[in-house]
Enzyme design. Structure first.
Site, mmCIF file in Angstrom:
data_model
loop_
_atom_site.group_PDB
_atom_site.id
_atom_site.type_symbol
_atom_site.label_atom_id
_atom_site.label_comp_id
_atom_site.label_asym_id
_atom_site.label_seq_id
_atom_site.Cartn_x
_atom_site.Cartn_y
_atom_site.Cartn_z
ATOM 1 N N ARG A 127 -4.060 -10.394 13.388
ATOM 2 C CA ARG A 127 -4.073 -9.117 12.672
ATOM 3 C C ARG A 127 -4.872 -9.216 11.374
ATOM 4 O O ARG A 127 -5.585 -8.278 11.006
ATOM 5 C CB ARG A 127 -2.640 -8.649 12.375
ATOM 6 N N LYS B 50 0.807 -1.217 0.000
ATOM 7 C CA LYS B 50 0.000 0.000 0.000
ATOM 8 C C LYS B 50 0.848 1.279 0.000
ATOM 9 O O LYS B 50 0.607 2.202 -0.786
ATOM 10 C CB LYS B 50 -0.883 -0.050 1.250
ATOM 11 N N ARG C 227 9.465 -11.073 6.208
ATOM 12 C CA ARG C 227 10.086 -9.791 6.561
ATOM 13 C C ARG C 227 11.194 -9.992 7.586
ATOM 14 O O ARG C 227 11.054 -10.768 8.522
ATOM 15 C CB ARG C 227 9.048 -8.835 7.171
ATOM 16 N N ARG D 89 10.529 -9.416 13.275
ATOM 17 C CA ARG D 89 9.883 -8.694 14.373
ATOM 18 C C ARG D 89 9.149 -9.710 15.241
ATOM 19 O O ARG D 89 8.564 -10.656 14.706
ATOM 20 C CB ARG D 89 8.844 -7.719 13.813
ATOM 21 N N ARG E 2 -10.575 4.738 9.620
ATOM 22 C CA ARG E 2 -10.500 3.392 10.199
ATOM 23 C C ARG E 2 -11.840 2.900 10.725
ATOM 24 O O ARG E 2 -12.013 1.722 10.986
ATOM 25 C CB ARG E 2 -9.501 3.364 11.367
#
Ligand SMILES: [Zn+2]
Length: 216
Positions: free
Chosen positions: A167, A14, A123, A156, A89
């Site tokens: 999530r 995004k 990641r 992470r 949101r």
């Protein structure tokens, strides 16, 4: 003046797509996440507030997000359009936003959940200098080693399958009512985000009849 909202789950690219769109079309890219990060890095009062909230394990509240976005839009000189990322949101914010601004359209980057898993779990982050890597899209030259500083690459702590599944579920729950509102009032273009960065950008531009990127 062109005004867009861009939506997409993490890993959908995004931020990259918003930047590419803003670059040559003279749009301002308002990324709520980037604004918060900038404030944290530069030790502003807002940054301290955000750090405190995150340290307590909470999410930054809607009120704070709203006041930051309103501040940005109020300081805008309105000679340029914008692409906004990370806002609205909630349904309430979406209704308010659509009443206040004449939005050209909503770019909805769609990435299947298994693809989100794959991308996000790839990641890595340099533990020393903080540079981002991705074992699929941006691999380090030497395994687990930062190209720039030689530091060790780590994932992470919250990029693990269990946390990510939560999530992903949260994202769907949060965005479904928003998409419904946008579809009622505005043109929502759902774009296949599994394509290459260039192809995703071209599809966005085709759907909104925007000129192609100068280099493309
Ligand atoms: Zn490094």
């Amino acid at each position: 003046m062109r005004k867009f909202i861009i939506m997409g789950i993490q890993g959908s690219g995004k931020g990259t797509q918003a930047k590419l769109l803003a670059e040559d079309l003279d749009l301002e890219h308002f990324s709520v996440g980037d604004i918060f990060r900038w404030n944290v890095q530069h030790h502003t009062k807002l940054g301290a507030q955000v750090t405190r909230i995150m340290a307590s394990g909470r999410l930054v509240g809607d009120d704070l997000v709203e006041s930051v976005v309103q501040g940005c839009l109020a300081s805008h000189d309105w000679n340029y359009g914008f692409v906004i990322d990370g806002f609205p949101r909630t349904a309430r914010q979406a209704e308010f936003f659509l009443e206040s601004y004449d939005i050209d359209g909503v770019i909805n980057l769609h990435l299947p959940d298994d693809e989100v898993m794959q991308r996000v779990l790839a990641r890595r982050l340099c533990a020393t200098c903080g540079l981002d890597y991705n074992l699929i899209a941006h691999r380090p030259r030497r395994q687990d080693t930062c190209d720039i500083c030689g530091g060790t690459l780590v994932a992470r702590p919250d990029d693990n399958p269990a946390a990510l599944a939560v999530r992903i579920a949260d994202y769907h729950e949060e965005t479904k009512p928003l998409i419904a509102i946008f579809e009622r009032k505005e043109f929502v273009a759902t774009i296949d985000a599994t394509l290459s960065v260039e192809d995703v950008q071209s599809s966005i531009r085709e759907r909104f009849r925007l000129p192609p990127r100068p280099s493309a």
